[in-house]
Design an enzyme around this catalytic site. Structure first.
Site, PDB file in Angstrom:
ATOM      1  N   LYS A  13       3.151  31.008 -23.909  1.00  9.91           N
ATOM      2  CA  LYS A  13       1.765  31.492 -23.934  1.00  9.91           C
ATOM      3  C   LYS A  13       1.018  30.918 -25.136  1.00  9.91           C
ATOM      4  O   LYS A  13      -0.077  30.382 -25.012  1.00  9.91           O
ATOM      5  CB  LYS A  13       1.727  33.037 -23.996  1.00  9.91           C
ATOM      6  CG  LYS A  13       2.504  33.724 -22.882  1.00  9.91           C
ATOM      7  CD  LYS A  13       2.443  35.240 -22.982  1.00  9.91           C
ATOM      8  CE  LYS A  13       3.117  35.847 -24.194  1.00  9.91           C
ATOM      9  NZ  LYS A  13       4.597  35.706 -24.204  1.00  9.91           N
ATOM     10  N   ARG A  88      -0.414  44.241 -22.113  1.00 12.67           N
ATOM     11  CA  ARG A  88       1.043  44.337 -21.964  1.00 12.67           C
ATOM     12  C   ARG A  88       1.469  45.634 -21.309  1.00 12.67           C
ATOM     13  O   ARG A  88       2.658  45.858 -21.127  1.00 12.67           O
ATOM     14  CB  ARG A  88       1.672  44.305 -23.351  1.00 12.67           C
ATOM     15  CG  ARG A  88       2.210  42.942 -23.768  1.00 12.67           C
ATOM     16  CD  ARG A  88       2.667  43.088 -25.204  1.00 12.67           C
ATOM     17  NE  ARG A  88       3.729  42.209 -25.538  1.00 12.67           N
ATOM     18  CZ  ARG A  88       3.572  41.070 -26.203  1.00 12.67           C
ATOM     19  NH1 ARG A  88       2.378  40.651 -26.546  1.00 12.67           N
ATOM     20  NH2 ARG A  88       4.607  40.344 -26.498  1.00 12.67           N
TER      21      ARG A  88
HETATM   22  P1  AP5 Z   1       5.586  30.017 -27.498  1.00 13.71           P
HETATM   23  O1  AP5 Z   1       4.416  29.279 -26.943  1.00 13.71           O
HETATM   24  O2  AP5 Z   1       5.548  30.383 -28.939  1.00 13.71           O
HETATM   25  O3  AP5 Z   1       5.908  31.291 -26.577  1.00 13.71           O
HETATM   26  P2  AP5 Z   1       5.117  32.644 -26.401  1.00 13.71           P
HETATM   27  O4  AP5 Z   1       5.096  32.947 -24.927  1.00 13.71           O
HETATM   28  O5  AP5 Z   1       3.805  32.616 -27.110  1.00 13.71           O
HETATM   29  O6  AP5 Z   1       6.171  33.597 -27.090  1.00 13.71           O
HETATM   30  P3  AP5 Z   1       6.034  34.751 -28.173  1.00 13.71           P
HETATM   31  O7  AP5 Z   1       7.426  34.978 -28.670  1.00 13.71           O
HETATM   32  O8  AP5 Z   1       5.000  34.447 -29.199  1.00 13.71           O
HETATM   33  O9  AP5 Z   1       5.605  35.915 -27.274  1.00 13.71           O
HETATM   34  P4  AP5 Z   1       5.781  37.385 -27.520  1.00 13.71           P
HETATM   35  O10 AP5 Z   1       5.034  37.876 -26.357  1.00 13.71           O
HETATM   36  O11 AP5 Z   1       7.158  37.914 -27.673  1.00 13.71           O
HETATM   37  O12 AP5 Z   1       5.189  37.580 -29.001  1.00 13.71           O
HETATM   38  P5  AP5 Z   1       3.806  38.138 -29.528  1.00 13.71           P
HETATM   39  O13 AP5 Z   1       3.477  37.409 -30.758  1.00 13.71           O
HETATM   40  O14 AP5 Z   1       2.795  38.219 -28.441  1.00 13.71           O
HETATM   41  O15 AP5 Z   1       6.907  29.144 -27.201  1.00 13.71           O
HETATM   42  C1  AP5 Z   1       8.178  29.509 -27.704  1.00 13.71           C
HETATM   43  C2  AP5 Z   1       8.948  28.242 -28.141  1.00 13.71           C
HETATM   44  O16 AP5 Z   1       9.249  27.465 -26.985  1.00 13.71           O
HETATM   45  C3  AP5 Z   1       8.149  27.322 -29.076  1.00 13.71           C
HETATM   46  O17 AP5 Z   1       9.031  26.775 -30.016  1.00 13.71           O
HETATM   47  C4  AP5 Z   1       7.601  26.209 -28.155  1.00 13.71           C
HETATM   48  O18 AP5 Z   1       7.458  24.977 -28.835  1.00 13.71           O
HETATM   49  C5  AP5 Z   1       8.671  26.160 -27.071  1.00 13.71           C
HETATM   50  N1  AP5 Z   1       8.096  25.879 -25.741  1.00 13.71           N
HETATM   51  C6  AP5 Z   1       6.945  26.379 -25.222  1.00 13.71           C
HETATM   52  N2  AP5 Z   1       6.762  25.921 -23.960  1.00 13.71           N
HETATM   53  C7  AP5 Z   1       7.840  25.140 -23.683  1.00 13.71           C
HETATM   54  C8  AP5 Z   1       8.232  24.368 -22.531  1.00 13.71           C
HETATM   55  N3  AP5 Z   1       7.478  24.333 -21.417  1.00 13.71           N
HETATM   56  N4  AP5 Z   1       9.407  23.687 -22.605  1.00 13.71           N
HETATM   57  C9  AP5 Z   1      10.194  23.722 -23.738  1.00 13.71           C
HETATM   58  N5  AP5 Z   1       9.840  24.411 -24.857  1.00 13.71           N
HETATM   59  C10 AP5 Z   1       8.693  25.111 -24.832  1.00 13.71           C
HETATM   60  O19 AP5 Z   1       4.219  39.656 -29.878  1.00 13.71           O
HETATM   61  C11 AP5 Z   1       5.097  39.959 -30.942  1.00 13.71           C
HETATM   62  C12 AP5 Z   1       5.226  41.472 -31.092  1.00 13.71           C
HETATM   63  O20 AP5 Z   1       3.924  42.038 -31.410  1.00 13.71           O
HETATM   64  C13 AP5 Z   1       5.661  42.227 -29.823  1.00 13.71           C
HETATM   65  O21 AP5 Z   1       7.077  42.256 -29.678  1.00 13.71           O
HETATM   66  C14 AP5 Z   1       5.059  43.623 -30.081  1.00 13.71           C
HETATM   67  O22 AP5 Z   1       5.829  44.351 -31.014  1.00 13.71           O
HETATM   68  C15 AP5 Z   1       3.728  43.280 -30.749  1.00 13.71           C
HETATM   69  N6  AP5 Z   1       2.618  43.118 -29.786  1.00 13.71           N
HETATM   70  C16 AP5 Z   1       1.902  41.980 -29.558  1.00 13.71           C
HETATM   71  N7  AP5 Z   1       0.968  42.175 -28.617  1.00 13.71           N
HETATM   72  C17 AP5 Z   1       1.099  43.466 -28.222  1.00 13.71           C
HETATM   73  C18 AP5 Z   1       0.429  44.268 -27.231  1.00 13.71           C
HETATM   74  N8  AP5 Z   1      -0.561  43.750 -26.475  1.00 13.71           N
HETATM   75  N9  AP5 Z   1       0.831  45.543 -27.090  1.00 13.71           N
HETATM   76  C19 AP5 Z   1       1.816  46.083 -27.865  1.00 13.71           C
HETATM   77  N10 AP5 Z   1       2.506  45.382 -28.791  1.00 13.71           N
HETATM   78  C20 AP5 Z   1       2.145  44.073 -28.969  1.00 13.71           C
END
Ligand code: AP5
Length: 215
Positions: A13, A88
């Site tokens: 994402k 979410r």
């Molecule tokens: P990346 O693009 O970073 O993946 P992502 O989907 O953004 O993953 P996140 O881990 O950031 O998502 P998340 O939903 O767990 O975390 P968030 O910050 O929202 O890609 C990952 C890796 O893979 C990178 O190294 C990239 O280079 C590689 N990659 C990407 N695409 C690829 C491909 N096609 N092929 C190969 N490699 C690839 O949330 C964190 C925490 O915040 C949550 O756990 C929660 O506690 C809180 N939080 C955030 N939002 C909310 C909400 N709305 N409600 C409640 N709690 C929330």
């Protein structure tokens, strides 16, 4: 245009959202980034969110919807928002509808990144970012072109997220299955969902998303 990027942790994402910001001038609204900034700044929201995030659980609906509301007007001014990691839960999906309604806006697309969860653990535990500008990298799939030097800003310091360990990733995935996946049928019923193969290489995923946005 207002789009949601939906998918489990590590689905890509953030990677796709940053590219859309660079190439199309859209505004990325990542609740994860907003919460990490609040934790770093030690704000009241950050103090509440820190332990919850480190455990891989979800922060309260009220907190994240308030964060999105605060930033939505700026997104409109730039021609559209990419919701990354929000909504979410069903309550967040309802809150987003209200926030958009109040502004005379609507959702245009929900892009679901379809991925193999086992491969995601590898993606997430290999992820790191430039400490100066936040550019994202991966130990195997996206290394800096020059070793230890950020492609984007030339910085030499890199960091890893505290929640990017295998145990927390498993909890984050369980939260996704239990609380986030159930919002898909809501958007499917409205004809908004387009499923994209998130296991394809980054550039190919981007090309499919571009075709959806331009189609
Ligand atoms: P990346 O693009 O970073 O993946 P992502 O989907 O953004 O993953 P996140 O881990 O950031 O998502 P998340 O939903 O767990 O975390 P968030 O910050 O929202 O890609 C990952 C890796 O893979 C990178 O190294 C990239 O280079 C590689 N990659 C990407 N695409 C690829 C491909 N096609 N092929 C190969 N490699 C690839 O949330 C964190 C925490 O915040 C949550 O756990 C929660 O506690 C809180 N939080 C955030 N939002 C909310 C909400 N709305 N409600 C409640 N709690 C929330």
């Amino acid at each position: 245009m207002n789009i949601i990027l939906l998918g489990p942790p590590g689905a890509g994402k953030g990677t796709q959202a940053s590219r859309l910001v660079e190439e199309r001038g859209m505004v990325q609204l990542s609740t994860g980034d907003m919460l990490r900034a609040a934790v770093k700044a030690g704000t009241p929201v950050g103090l509440q969110a820190k332990a919850v995030m480190e455990a891989g659980e979800l922060v309260s609906d009220a907190i994240v919807s308030a964060l999105i509301g605060e930033r939505l007007d700026a997104a409109e001014a730039h021609g559209g928002a990419i919701f990354d990691g929000y909504p979410r839960t069903k309550a967040q999906a309802q809150a987003l509808d209200l926030l958009l309604d109040e502004r005379g806006e609507k959702l245009d697309l929900v892009i679901e990144l379809d991925v193999d969860e086992d491969a995601l653990v590898d993606r997430i535990t290999g992820r790191f970012t430039c400490a100066a500008c936040g550019e994202g990298y991966h130990d195997r799939y996206k290394l800096p072109r020059v070793q230890d030097t950020c492609d984007a800003c030339g910085g030499h310091e890199f960091k890893r997220r505290p929640d990017d360990n295998e145990e927390t990733v498993r909890t984050r995935m369980a939260e996704y299955r239990a609380k986030t996946a159930p919002i898909l049928p809501i958007y499917e019923a409205r004809g908004l969902v387009r499923r994209v193969d998130g296991m394809a290489p980054i550039g190919e995923v981007g090309a499919v998303i571009d075709a959806l946005l331009d189609g």
